[in-house]
Design a protein around this motif. Structure first.
Motif, PDB file in Angstrom:
ATOM      1  N   PHE A 181       0.849  -1.193   0.000  1.00  0.00           N
ATOM      2  CA  PHE A 181       0.000   0.000   0.000  1.00  0.00           C
ATOM      3  C   PHE A 181       0.882   1.240   0.000  1.00  0.00           C
ATOM      4  O   PHE A 181       2.020   1.188   0.471  1.00  0.00           O
ATOM      5  N   PRO A 182       0.323   2.358  -0.520  1.00  0.00           N
ATOM      6  CA  PRO A 182      -1.039   2.544  -1.033  1.00  0.00           C
ATOM      7  C   PRO A 182      -1.249   1.877  -2.385  1.00  0.00           C
ATOM      8  O   PRO A 182      -0.285   1.622  -3.118  1.00  0.00           O
ATOM      9  N   THR A 228      -3.830   2.084  -5.977  1.00  0.00           N
ATOM     10  CA  THR A 228      -4.781   2.899  -6.721  1.00  0.00           C
ATOM     11  C   THR A 228      -5.545   2.005  -7.691  1.00  0.00           C
ATOM     12  O   THR A 228      -4.940   1.239  -8.445  1.00  0.00           O
ATOM     13  N   THR A 250      -7.678   5.766  -4.467  1.00  0.00           N
ATOM     14  CA  THR A 250      -6.450   5.360  -3.785  1.00  0.00           C
ATOM     15  C   THR A 250      -6.774   4.936  -2.357  1.00  0.00           C
ATOM     16  O   THR A 250      -7.473   5.646  -1.629  1.00  0.00           O
ATOM     17  N   ILE A 251      -6.281   3.773  -1.986  1.00  0.00           N
ATOM     18  CA  ILE A 251      -6.453   3.237  -0.635  1.00  0.00           C
ATOM     19  C   ILE A 251      -5.079   3.292   0.028  1.00  0.00           C
ATOM     20  O   ILE A 251      -4.132   2.648  -0.436  1.00  0.00           O
ATOM     21  N   GLU A 252      -4.964   4.093   1.058  1.00  0.00           N
ATOM     22  CA  GLU A 252      -3.656   4.392   1.635  1.00  0.00           C
ATOM     23  C   GLU A 252      -3.051   3.230   2.417  1.00  0.00           C
ATOM     24  O   GLU A 252      -1.836   3.030   2.402  1.00  0.00           O
ATOM     25  N   LYS A 253      -3.891   2.475   3.099  1.00  0.00           N
ATOM     26  CA  LYS A 253      -3.377   1.346   3.888  1.00  0.00           C
ATOM     27  C   LYS A 253      -4.391   0.212   3.867  1.00  0.00           C
ATOM     28  O   LYS A 253      -5.555   0.403   3.500  1.00  0.00           O
ATOM     29  N   GLN A 254      -3.946  -0.966   4.264  1.00  0.00           N
ATOM     30  CA  GLN A 254      -4.816  -2.125   4.194  1.00  0.00           C
ATOM     31  C   GLN A 254      -6.084  -1.908   5.020  1.00  0.00           C
ATOM     32  O   GLN A 254      -6.018  -1.589   6.212  1.00  0.00           O
ATOM     33  N   ASP A 285     -13.584   1.870   6.277  1.00  0.00           N
ATOM     34  CA  ASP A 285     -12.432   2.537   5.674  1.00  0.00           C
ATOM     35  C   ASP A 285     -12.302   2.197   4.198  1.00  0.00           C
ATOM     36  O   ASP A 285     -11.400   2.703   3.521  1.00  0.00           O
TER      37      ASP A 285
END
Length: 363
Positions: free
Chosen positions: A58-59, A61, A70-74, A152
């Motif tokens: 991560f991140p 996209t 975009t997912i910044e962290k799991q 999230d």
């Protein structure tokens, strides 16, 4: 009633599909849809705990029909909309904090047998403290209940999200929308997309491979299906609406093609270049729907009899030849219409013999 994609959804996919009606009342008037369930406070629901560590850096996209997310962290708190997305997350070992209720084709838990079994294996069966919260989508995306769960990430890789839906959900959490066509994402692509979003790309790749092997092994027991032409449609003689024929963009024909059957040329020719999941067909031209096998959902056995006796629909070649597959099991229909790595293995022991019986009738 119409069928999964043609009764909850057609309002949205004919406004979205005569079956996803409100794209979620989907099947709800006939086919894939949901119902309201009490949802406890987010704090009472455990995080969507993942099994094992991330196989993705991560991140990440993810590109989709409305741009990219975009997912910044799991993610640890996963919410889903529509069908399929919850199945895939659960199959990857992730228990969502919230999922839609299965009102069409579901059981007394508002769930499905394949989802129940997988959740129980994860110690999160409905009725337990670790179970996902369920919310209704009978009137569309349930923004209020989803927001209460403070997710999230929101999974919608298989869905009919409008751009307005997408923007509104994005105010709650990052949204993984469908890549192109509403309700047109294959189960393989849904699995790959969701695997990336959840940090489980390697697990998703294996899940697709294992599921495809299960399908191949089971199909090998029915060699009579190979190369048979088919039409997958929706026949409702009492409504006088004629015939709705599903195109190659829909997961039902896509599945039959993947197991070695052939979409009828008449469907191919009349849907070239189309991005729709179905083609409307006049009952007066039903005799032109030439194929070895015709598959349809029906609400009950009497409808099957009515189809065969109908002076127009009864002229469909496959029906005249006794090669009609008319299933009234809503749960089985759901398992194919909204196919997933959990639903397909569950469906095959019932669905494949039905197809084989029709194939045996082909002259």
């Amino acid at each position: 009633m119409t069928s999964p994609h043609f009764t909850g959804l057609t309002a949205t996919r004919r406004t979205l599909f005569k079956s996803a009606g409100k794209a979620t009342a989907v099947l709800a008037a006939a086919a894939l849809t949901l119902s309201a369930c009490s949802t406890g406070p987010a704090a009472s629901t455990p995080d969507a705990s993942t099994a094992g560590s991330s196989s993705t850096a991560f991140p990440v996209t993810i590109k989709h029909v409305y741009g990219e997310t975009t997912i910044e962290k799991q993610p640890t708190r996963v919410a889903t909309v529509s069908w399929v997305n919850d199945d895939v997350a659960i199959a990857l070992g992730v228990v969502p904090v919230g999922v839609p209720t299965n009102e069409w084709g579901g059981n007394d838990k508002g769930s499905t047998p394949w989802k129940d079994a997988a959740l129980e294996d994860l110690g999160a069966g409905f009725g337990t403290d670790k179970a996902p919260v369920q919310y209704s989508e009978a009137d569309g995306i349930n923004f209020t209940e989803i927001a209460k769960l403070t997710p999230d990430v929101i999974l919608a890789a298989y869905s009919g999200l409008t751009e307005e839906d997408y923007k509104k959900l994005s105010e709650i959490a990052p949204v993984v929308a469908h890549p192109e066509l509403a309700y047109g994402t294959s189960w393989q692509d849904s699995t790959a997309i969701i695997g990336k979003a959840l940090g489980k790309e390697a697990e998703a790749t294996k899940l697709v491979s294992d599921t495809e092997k299960t399908v191949t092994d089971k199909v090998s027991k029915f060699p009579q299906l190979a190369e048979k032409t088919f039409i997958y449609g929706n026949l409702e003689p009492a409504k006088g609406d004629g015939v709705n024929v599903y195109t190659a963009n829909d997961n039902r024909p896509r599945f039959l093609s993947e197991i070695g059957m052939k979409l009828a040329p008449v469907v191919e020719d009349n849907s070239k270049g189309s991005k729709d999941f179905f083609v409307a067909w006049s009952a007066e031209k039903a005799n032109e729907l030439d194929s070895d096998i015709f598959v349809t959902w029906v609400p009950d056995a009497s409808t099957t009899d009515a189809i065969k006796a109908d002076p127009l629909l009864g002229q469909i070649p496959a029906i005249k030849n006794g090669a009609l597959v008319a299933d009234s099991d809503n749960t089985l229909t759901l398992s194919i219409s909204a196919s997933s790595p959990l639903s397909l293995p569950w469906s095959l022991d019932t669905f494949l013999p039905q197809l084989a019986t029709a194939a045996d009738a082909v002259k």
